[in-house]
Scaffold this motif. Sequence first.
Motif, PDB file in Angstrom:
ATOM      1  N   LEU A 182      -6.430  -4.508  -1.291  1.00  0.00           N
ATOM      2  CA  LEU A 182      -6.214  -4.788   0.128  1.00  0.00           C
ATOM      3  C   LEU A 182      -5.199  -5.916   0.317  1.00  0.00           C
ATOM      4  O   LEU A 182      -4.292  -5.822   1.151  1.00  0.00           O
ATOM      5  N   ARG A 183      -5.340  -6.970  -0.449  1.00  0.00           N
ATOM      6  CA  ARG A 183      -4.438  -8.121  -0.324  1.00  0.00           C
ATOM      7  C   ARG A 183      -2.992  -7.733  -0.635  1.00  0.00           C
ATOM      8  O   ARG A 183      -2.052  -8.226  -0.011  1.00  0.00           O
ATOM      9  N   ASP A 184      -2.809  -6.823  -1.597  1.00  0.00           N
ATOM     10  CA  ASP A 184      -1.469  -6.524  -2.117  1.00  0.00           C
ATOM     11  C   ASP A 184      -0.879  -5.230  -1.565  1.00  0.00           C
ATOM     12  O   ASP A 184       0.057  -4.677  -2.150  1.00  0.00           O
ATOM     13  N   ILE A 185      -1.403  -4.717  -0.448  1.00  0.00           N
ATOM     14  CA  ILE A 185      -0.935  -3.431   0.092  1.00  0.00           C
ATOM     15  C   ILE A 185       0.584  -3.402   0.241  1.00  0.00           C
ATOM     16  O   ILE A 185       1.259  -2.465  -0.213  1.00  0.00           O
ATOM     17  N   ARG A 186       1.140  -4.406   0.882  1.00  0.00           N
ATOM     18  CA  ARG A 186       2.592  -4.412   1.150  1.00  0.00           C
ATOM     19  C   ARG A 186       3.376  -4.564  -0.153  1.00  0.00           C
ATOM     20  O   ARG A 186       4.373  -3.864  -0.379  1.00  0.00           O
ATOM     21  N   GLU A 187       2.957  -5.486  -1.012  1.00  0.00           N
ATOM     22  CA  GLU A 187       3.652  -5.714  -2.282  1.00  0.00           C
ATOM     23  C   GLU A 187       3.638  -4.465  -3.143  1.00  0.00           C
ATOM     24  O   GLU A 187       4.656  -4.091  -3.738  1.00  0.00           O
ATOM     25  N   ALA A 189       3.322  -1.375  -2.105  1.00  0.00           N
ATOM     26  CA  ALA A 189       4.165  -0.354  -1.463  1.00  0.00           C
ATOM     27  C   ALA A 189       5.633  -0.578  -1.795  1.00  0.00           C
ATOM     28  O   ALA A 189       6.386   0.379  -2.016  1.00  0.00           O
ATOM     29  N   ALA A 190       6.032  -1.857  -1.882  1.00  0.00           N
ATOM     30  CA  ALA A 190       7.424  -2.168  -2.213  1.00  0.00           C
ATOM     31  C   ALA A 190       7.786  -1.716  -3.621  1.00  0.00           C
ATOM     32  O   ALA A 190       8.955  -1.464  -3.924  1.00  0.00           O
ATOM     33  N   HIS A 191       6.766  -1.599  -4.487  1.00  0.00           N
ATOM     34  CA  HIS A 191       6.983  -1.124  -5.859  1.00  0.00           C
ATOM     35  C   HIS A 191       6.643   0.355  -6.014  1.00  0.00           C
ATOM     36  O   HIS A 191       6.509   0.851  -7.140  1.00  0.00           O
ATOM     37  N   PHE A 210       3.008   1.790   3.753  1.00  0.00           N
ATOM     38  CA  PHE A 210       3.093   0.452   4.326  1.00  0.00           C
ATOM     39  C   PHE A 210       4.377  -0.217   3.839  1.00  0.00           C
ATOM     40  O   PHE A 210       4.398  -0.848   2.789  1.00  0.00           O
ATOM     41  N   HIS A 211       5.428  -0.082   4.620  1.00  0.00           N
ATOM     42  CA  HIS A 211       6.736  -0.570   4.173  1.00  0.00           C
ATOM     43  C   HIS A 211       7.331  -1.616   5.107  1.00  0.00           C
ATOM     44  O   HIS A 211       8.493  -1.979   4.977  1.00  0.00           O
ATOM     45  N   SER A 212       6.530  -2.088   6.064  1.00  0.00           N
ATOM     46  CA  SER A 212       7.020  -3.131   6.967  1.00  0.00           C
ATOM     47  C   SER A 212       5.847  -4.006   7.380  1.00  0.00           C
ATOM     48  O   SER A 212       4.702  -3.764   6.970  1.00  0.00           O
ATOM     49  N   VAL A 275      -2.088  -8.810   5.799  1.00  0.00           N
ATOM     50  CA  VAL A 275      -1.712  -8.297   4.474  1.00  0.00           C
ATOM     51  C   VAL A 275      -0.364  -7.577   4.515  1.00  0.00           C
ATOM     52  O   VAL A 275       0.252  -7.359   3.463  1.00  0.00           O
ATOM     53  N   LEU A 276       0.108  -7.222   5.725  1.00  0.00           N
ATOM     54  CA  LEU A 276       1.427  -6.605   5.862  1.00  0.00           C
ATOM     55  C   LEU A 276       2.521  -7.661   6.027  1.00  0.00           C
ATOM     56  O   LEU A 276       3.699  -7.374   5.824  1.00  0.00           O
ATOM     57  N   ARG A 277       2.115  -8.872   6.404  1.00  0.00           N
ATOM     58  CA  ARG A 277       3.095  -9.944   6.616  1.00  0.00           C
ATOM     59  C   ARG A 277       3.354 -10.757   5.350  1.00  0.00           C
ATOM     60  O   ARG A 277       4.383 -11.417   5.223  1.00  0.00           O
ATOM     61  N   GLY A 278       2.415 -10.741   4.410  1.00  0.00           N
ATOM     62  CA  GLY A 278       2.567 -11.534   3.189  1.00  0.00           C
ATOM     63  C   GLY A 278       1.247 -11.619   2.459  1.00  0.00           C
ATOM     64  O   GLY A 278       0.243 -11.054   2.885  1.00  0.00           O
ATOM     65  N   ARG A 279       1.235 -12.342   1.344  1.00  0.00           N
ATOM     66  CA  ARG A 279       0.020 -12.445   0.532  1.00  0.00           C
ATOM     67  C   ARG A 279      -0.966 -13.417   1.164  1.00  0.00           C
ATOM     68  O   ARG A 279      -0.634 -14.573   1.441  1.00  0.00           O
TER      69      ARG A 279
END
Length: 312
Positions: A182-187, A189-191, A210-212, A275-279
Amino acid sequence: MESPTQPPAPVMAAYTYCEAVTGRQARNFAYGIRLLPTEKRQAMSALYAFSRRVDDIGDGGLDADAKRERLEATRELLQRIRRGEVGEDDTDPVAVALADAAGRFPIPLGGLDELIDGVLMDVRGETYETWDDLKLYCRCVAGAIGRLSLGVFGTQPGARGVERAAEYADTLGLALQLTNILRDIREDAAHGRTYLPADDLAKFGCSDGFHSSAPPPGADFAGLVHFEVRRARALFAEGYRLLPMLDRRSGACVAAMAGIYRRLLDRIERDPQAVLRGRVSLPGREKAYVAVRGLSGLDARHVTRRNPRGRA
């Protein structure tokens, strides 16, 4: 069982190296193991340093074939440790420390094979249709770490229900891993990685990924997060049944690490889009407070009162 024998100087140097790796790369973990006696803390640092090596291969910039080759070489190193072929004069400090720890504690080293299997799943780019599918992955990369750690902690003689200790350690690992996901959803997705089950994503209109810093259009992102938070809380409640089976300092270590992640979960629940804005993280003073509560047993009593039968 702990051995009172002081390791020779090369082994102590290897442990020092592993503790430095742990302190530098795993602050949450490092906070928890500070509460352990020296030999257990050293053994946990050796386990972490080996696990970190495996994770770093999976997260590194090599192509998939090169990653598989390095992971299998790491598995062979584990086999050498298991066969007693790594001595204090070996040039790999992580291997030296882990070999010594495995000689001092009944560590089920097969758990590290499971970790390698889990990272290979990442290398293959596997995705997960259902929670049952994701659980298999979580058991490899986190449940196995719980069971390995239990080999260091040991259990209290005559503790009630001790035959289920490994199961509870495994479940606590799942709780921590789901919180990480959950914490790393955005990170992630970036990978190009998606861990949450496809069934859950579809249920809440989040299949687009989740790309933004904003959820997918029309998605019930908060609903998805709250659904997964409830699942994680149920896992924490079940896993906390392990604590009465441990000695005071080992129980405090587990309660501190789990407590940090439960507070992360609280923050995520209050503001899902964070979690979409940062860690999402905790400040050091709050981690220290959680460690004190773990040492006093307050966090464990709080969880068991709220969830006496391991329900969310």
